[in-house]
Structures are given as C-alpha cells and as structure tokens.
Design a protein around this motif. Structure first.
Motif, PDB file in Angstrom:
ATOM      1  N   ARG A   1       3.875 -27.410 -51.234  1.00 15.83           N
ATOM      2  CA  ARG A   1       2.559 -28.058 -51.232  1.00 15.83           C
ATOM      3  C   ARG A   1       2.764 -29.547 -51.468  1.00 15.83           C
ATOM      4  O   ARG A   1       3.517 -29.940 -52.354  1.00 15.83           O
ATOM      5  CB  ARG A   1       1.688 -27.463 -52.329  1.00 15.83           C
ATOM      6  N   SER A   2       2.050 -30.362 -50.662  1.00 13.23           N
ATOM      7  CA  SER A   2       2.214 -31.811 -50.766  1.00 13.23           C
ATOM      8  C   SER A   2       1.024 -32.521 -50.147  1.00 13.23           C
ATOM      9  O   SER A   2       0.501 -32.066 -49.122  1.00 13.23           O
ATOM     10  CB  SER A   2       3.493 -32.209 -50.023  1.00 13.23           C
ATOM     11  N   PRO A   3       0.608 -33.658 -50.720  1.00 12.85           N
ATOM     12  CA  PRO A   3      -0.443 -34.446 -50.081  1.00 12.85           C
ATOM     13  C   PRO A   3      -0.003 -34.964 -48.708  1.00 12.85           C
ATOM     14  O   PRO A   3      -0.814 -35.104 -47.809  1.00 12.85           O
ATOM     15  CB  PRO A   3      -0.685 -35.607 -51.047  1.00 12.85           C
ATOM     16  N   LEU A   4       1.293 -35.230 -48.539  1.00 12.87           N
ATOM     17  CA  LEU A   4       1.796 -35.687 -47.244  1.00 12.87           C
ATOM     18  C   LEU A   4       1.676 -34.563 -46.208  1.00 12.87           C
ATOM     19  O   LEU A   4       1.367 -34.815 -45.048  1.00 12.87           O
ATOM     20  CB  LEU A   4       3.244 -36.158 -47.349  1.00 12.87           C
ATOM     21  N   ALA A   5       1.894 -33.327 -46.630  1.00 11.50           N
ATOM     22  CA  ALA A   5       1.720 -32.188 -45.711  1.00 11.50           C
ATOM     23  C   ALA A   5       0.286 -32.147 -45.209  1.00 11.50           C
ATOM     24  O   ALA A   5       0.047 -31.910 -44.019  1.00 11.50           O
ATOM     25  CB  ALA A   5       2.095 -30.881 -46.401  1.00 11.50           C
ATOM     26  N   LEU A   6      -0.657 -32.373 -46.094  1.00  9.89           N
ATOM     27  CA  LEU A   6      -2.067 -32.385 -45.691  1.00  9.89           C
ATOM     28  C   LEU A   6      -2.302 -33.441 -44.623  1.00  9.89           C
ATOM     29  O   LEU A   6      -2.974 -33.198 -43.614  1.00  9.89           O
ATOM     30  CB  LEU A   6      -2.976 -32.621 -46.900  1.00  9.89           C
ATOM     31  N   LYS A   7      -1.711 -34.607 -44.814  1.00  8.54           N
ATOM     32  CA  LYS A   7      -1.886 -35.708 -43.871  1.00  8.54           C
ATOM     33  C   LYS A   7      -1.256 -35.385 -42.504  1.00  8.54           C
ATOM     34  O   LYS A   7      -1.826 -35.682 -41.468  1.00  8.54           O
ATOM     35  CB  LYS A   7      -1.248 -36.979 -44.451  1.00  8.54           C
ATOM     36  N   LEU A   8      -0.080 -34.734 -42.504  1.00  7.42           N
ATOM     37  CA  LEU A   8       0.637 -34.491 -41.257  1.00  7.42           C
ATOM     38  C   LEU A   8       0.300 -33.167 -40.573  1.00  7.42           C
ATOM     39  O   LEU A   8       0.478 -33.036 -39.366  1.00  7.42           O
ATOM     40  CB  LEU A   8       2.152 -34.548 -41.497  1.00  7.42           C
ATOM     41  N   THR A   9      -0.146 -32.185 -41.355  1.00  6.82           N
ATOM     42  CA  THR A   9      -0.349 -30.853 -40.775  1.00  6.82           C
ATOM     43  C   THR A   9      -1.786 -30.344 -40.916  1.00  6.82           C
ATOM     44  O   THR A   9      -2.074 -29.255 -40.442  1.00  6.82           O
ATOM     45  CB  THR A   9       0.581 -29.813 -41.433  1.00  6.82           C
ATOM     46  N   GLU A  10      -2.634 -31.107 -41.601  1.00  9.46           N
ATOM     47  CA  GLU A  10      -4.016 -30.717 -41.889  1.00  9.46           C
ATOM     48  C   GLU A  10      -4.106 -29.537 -42.850  1.00  9.46           C
ATOM     49  O   GLU A  10      -5.153 -28.910 -42.980  1.00  9.46           O
ATOM     50  CB  GLU A  10      -4.791 -30.443 -40.596  1.00  9.46           C
ATOM     51  N   SER A  11      -3.012 -29.225 -43.509  1.00  8.19           N
ATOM     52  CA  SER A  11      -2.993 -28.216 -44.567  1.00  8.19           C
ATOM     53  C   SER A  11      -2.075 -28.723 -45.665  1.00  8.19           C
ATOM     54  O   SER A  11      -0.998 -29.240 -45.367  1.00  8.19           O
ATOM     55  CB  SER A  11      -2.464 -26.878 -44.033  1.00  8.19           C
ATOM     56  N   PRO A  12      -2.460 -28.578 -46.931  1.00  6.78           N
ATOM     57  CA  PRO A  12      -1.583 -29.040 -48.007  1.00  6.78           C
ATOM     58  C   PRO A  12      -0.397 -28.111 -48.246  1.00  6.78           C
ATOM     59  O   PRO A  12       0.540 -28.470 -48.947  1.00  6.78           O
ATOM     60  CB  PRO A  12      -2.502 -29.058 -49.227  1.00  6.78           C
ATOM     61  N   VAL A  13      -0.406 -26.918 -47.634  1.00  7.05           N
ATOM     62  CA  VAL A  13       0.656 -25.925 -47.862  1.00  7.05           C
ATOM     63  C   VAL A  13       1.419 -25.685 -46.574  1.00  7.05           C
ATOM     64  O   VAL A  13       0.832 -25.455 -45.517  1.00  7.05           O
ATOM     65  CB  VAL A  13       0.061 -24.592 -48.367  1.00  7.05           C
ATOM     66  N   VAL A  14       2.745 -25.740 -46.685  1.00 15.37           N
ATOM     67  CA  VAL A  14       3.626 -25.371 -45.586  1.00 15.37           C
ATOM     68  C   VAL A  14       4.339 -24.105 -46.048  1.00 15.37           C
ATOM     69  O   VAL A  14       4.986 -24.099 -47.100  1.00 15.37           O
ATOM     70  CB  VAL A  14       4.642 -26.482 -45.260  1.00 15.37           C
ATOM     71  N   ALA A  15       4.217 -23.024 -45.281  1.00 21.27           N
ATOM     72  CA  ALA A  15       4.767 -21.729 -45.679  1.00 21.27           C
ATOM     73  C   ALA A  15       5.928 -21.329 -44.776  1.00 21.27           C
ATOM     74  O   ALA A  15       5.852 -21.471 -43.556  1.00 21.27           O
ATOM     75  CB  ALA A  15       3.680 -20.657 -45.632  1.00 21.27           C
ATOM     76  N   GLY A  16       6.999 -20.849 -45.405  1.00 24.78           N
ATOM     77  CA  GLY A  16       8.173 -20.379 -44.685  1.00 24.78           C
ATOM     78  C   GLY A  16       9.220 -21.467 -44.575  1.00 24.78           C
ATOM     79  O   GLY A  16       8.901 -22.617 -44.260  1.00 24.78           O
ATOM     80  N   ALA A  17      10.476 -21.107 -44.815  1.00 16.85           N
ATOM     81  CA  ALA A  17      11.572 -22.084 -44.809  1.00 16.85           C
ATOM     82  C   ALA A  17      11.684 -22.814 -43.472  1.00 16.85           C
ATOM     83  O   ALA A  17      11.896 -24.030 -43.444  1.00 16.85           O
ATOM     84  CB  ALA A  17      12.892 -21.399 -45.166  1.00 16.85           C
ATOM     85  N   GLU A  18      11.527 -22.108 -42.363  1.00 14.92           N
ATOM     86  CA  GLU A  18      11.644 -22.766 -41.058  1.00 14.92           C
ATOM     87  C   GLU A  18      10.501 -23.752 -40.826  1.00 14.92           C
ATOM     88  O   GLU A  18      10.713 -24.814 -40.245  1.00 14.92           O
ATOM     89  CB  GLU A  18      11.735 -21.740 -39.937  1.00 14.92           C
ATOM     90  N   ASN A  19       9.308 -23.426 -41.278  1.00 16.14           N
ATOM     91  CA  ASN A  19       8.186 -24.363 -41.154  1.00 16.14           C
ATOM     92  C   ASN A  19       8.368 -25.562 -42.077  1.00 16.14           C
ATOM     93  O   ASN A  19       7.996 -26.686 -41.713  1.00 16.14           O
ATOM     94  CB  ASN A  19       6.863 -23.659 -41.453  1.00 16.14           C
ATOM     95  N   ILE A  20       8.939 -25.337 -43.251  1.00 15.56           N
ATOM     96  CA  ILE A  20       9.241 -26.448 -44.169  1.00 15.56           C
ATOM     97  C   ILE A  20      10.271 -27.374 -43.516  1.00 15.56           C
ATOM     98  O   ILE A  20      10.130 -28.593 -43.534  1.00 15.56           O
ATOM     99  CB  ILE A  20       9.726 -25.921 -45.533  1.00 15.56           C
ATOM    100  N   ARG A  21      11.302 -26.787 -42.908  1.00 13.69           N
ATOM    101  CA  ARG A  21      12.325 -27.581 -42.209  1.00 13.69           C
ATOM    102  C   ARG A  21      11.666 -28.428 -41.110  1.00 13.69           C
ATOM    103  O   ARG A  21      11.925 -29.631 -41.006  1.00 13.69           O
ATOM    104  CB  ARG A  21      13.382 -26.663 -41.606  1.00 13.69           C
ATOM    105  N   ALA A  22      10.819 -27.807 -40.293  1.00 16.02           N
ATOM    106  CA  ALA A  22      10.165 -28.530 -39.195  1.00 16.02           C
ATOM    107  C   ALA A  22       9.271 -29.650 -39.731  1.00 16.02           C
ATOM    108  O   ALA A  22       9.250 -30.758 -39.178  1.00 16.02           O
ATOM    109  CB  ALA A  22       9.365 -27.552 -38.335  1.00 16.02           C
ATOM    110  N   TYR A  23       8.548 -29.373 -40.809  1.00 15.98           N
ATOM    111  CA  TYR A  23       7.683 -30.386 -41.423  1.00 15.98           C
ATOM    112  C   TYR A  23       8.519 -31.570 -41.911  1.00 15.98           C
ATOM    113  O   TYR A  23       8.198 -32.729 -41.633  1.00 15.98           O
ATOM    114  CB  TYR A  23       6.890 -29.760 -42.566  1.00 15.98           C
ATOM    115  N   TRP A  24       9.604 -31.278 -42.644  1.00 14.37           N
ATOM    116  CA  TRP A  24      10.440 -32.372 -43.155  1.00 14.37           C
ATOM    117  C   TRP A  24      11.131 -33.125 -42.028  1.00 14.37           C
ATOM    118  O   TRP A  24      11.322 -34.340 -42.122  1.00 14.37           O
ATOM    119  CB  TRP A  24      11.436 -31.861 -44.181  1.00 14.37           C
ATOM    120  N   GLN A  25      11.504 -32.433 -40.948  1.00 10.42           N
ATOM    121  CA  GLN A  25      12.090 -33.139 -39.796  1.00 10.42           C
ATOM    122  C   GLN A  25      11.060 -34.116 -39.224  1.00 10.42           C
ATOM    123  O   GLN A  25      11.401 -35.243 -38.881  1.00 10.42           O
ATOM    124  CB  GLN A  25      12.530 -32.136 -38.712  1.00 10.42           C
ATOM    125  N   ARG A  26       9.820 -33.670 -39.136  1.00  9.38           N
ATOM    126  CA  ARG A  26       8.762 -34.535 -38.612  1.00  9.38           C
ATOM    127  C   ARG A  26       8.502 -35.715 -39.548  1.00  9.38           C
ATOM    128  O   ARG A  26       8.343 -36.856 -39.108  1.00  9.38           O
ATOM    129  CB  ARG A  26       7.487 -33.728 -38.426  1.00  9.38           C
TER     130      ARG A  26
END
Length: 122
Positions: free
Chosen positions: A41-66
């Motif tokens: 969970r992160s405020p930056l995730a909310l800004k980039l994905t429109e959700s404050p929660v990123v679920a699943g290791a592969e989705n976390i990897r993709a979010y951090w890559q972005r």
C-alpha cells in the motif's frame, strides 16, 4: 533473507540487503523477498494505478518497474528501524533526497513480506 524465521538479528540483515537493493534499484531483488500473495500500500500506488493497494508479487514488480524502472541508482539512507517480534513487523524510516518515509513490512513464518505500507513526508 527469505526462507528463514525473522527475528531482530534477521531483520537487521534484511534492512541492510533491502537498502542495498533499493540503492541499485534492483527491483527483482527487492520483490524476491515478497510472498506471491503479498500486498503493498502506498500513496504513490494510488497516483499511478488509481488504487492505493497493489496485490501480488508480480503486480508489485510491474508497479515498481513503472514507478522506478528508469532510475539507475538511489542514494537511500536508513534513518532508523525497529522490529516487533510479537507481530513480525519491521518498520524502516528512510530518506531519499529531501523526502522522508516510514515503511512497515509484515512477515510470514518463512521470512517473506506479506504486507507493506509506505508513508511519505518532508
């Protein structure tokens, strides 16, 4: 680090490795410490994905890559950290440039991060 029960000593080693991995912006290495079903969970995730929660290791990897994939290194400084043995929670206070953050990570019995949350400020 993962694959072992976390205690204060293991948490200290984890902080060193975690910091070194983020300084190199080695996203694969950072994500390797997460359980497959982890949530971040992160405020930056909310800004980039429109959700404050990123679920699943592969989705976390993709979010951090972005979010960070274009950065080659980061001068991350650990300000302090604490380990709560009762709930298996590591809290890390860090600074990058003039931004400060606190981040907590909850671990499972195998020493993998199952939940993390970051809070940012100045």
């Amino acid at each position: 680090m993962s694959g072992q029960t976390m205690d204060r000593a293991a948490a200290g080693r984890f902080v060193e490795v975690w910091c070194a991995n983020w300084r190199k912006v080695d996203i694969d290495a950072v994500v390797s410490h997460f359980a497959e079903n982890a949530e971040m969970r992160s405020p930056l995730a909310l800004k980039l994905t429109e959700s404050p929660v990123v679920a699943g290791a592969e989705n976390i990897r993709a979010y951090w890559q972005r979010a960070y994939g274009g950065i080659e290194s980061a001068d991350l400084k650990i300000l302090n950290w604490s380990w709560d043995d009762t709930i298996a929670r590591l809290t890390v206070w860090w600074q990058l440039g003039d931004s400060r953050a606190s981040e907590f990570m909850d671990f499972d019995g195998a020493g993998r991060v199952v939940r993390s949350e970051a809070f940012y400020g100045k």
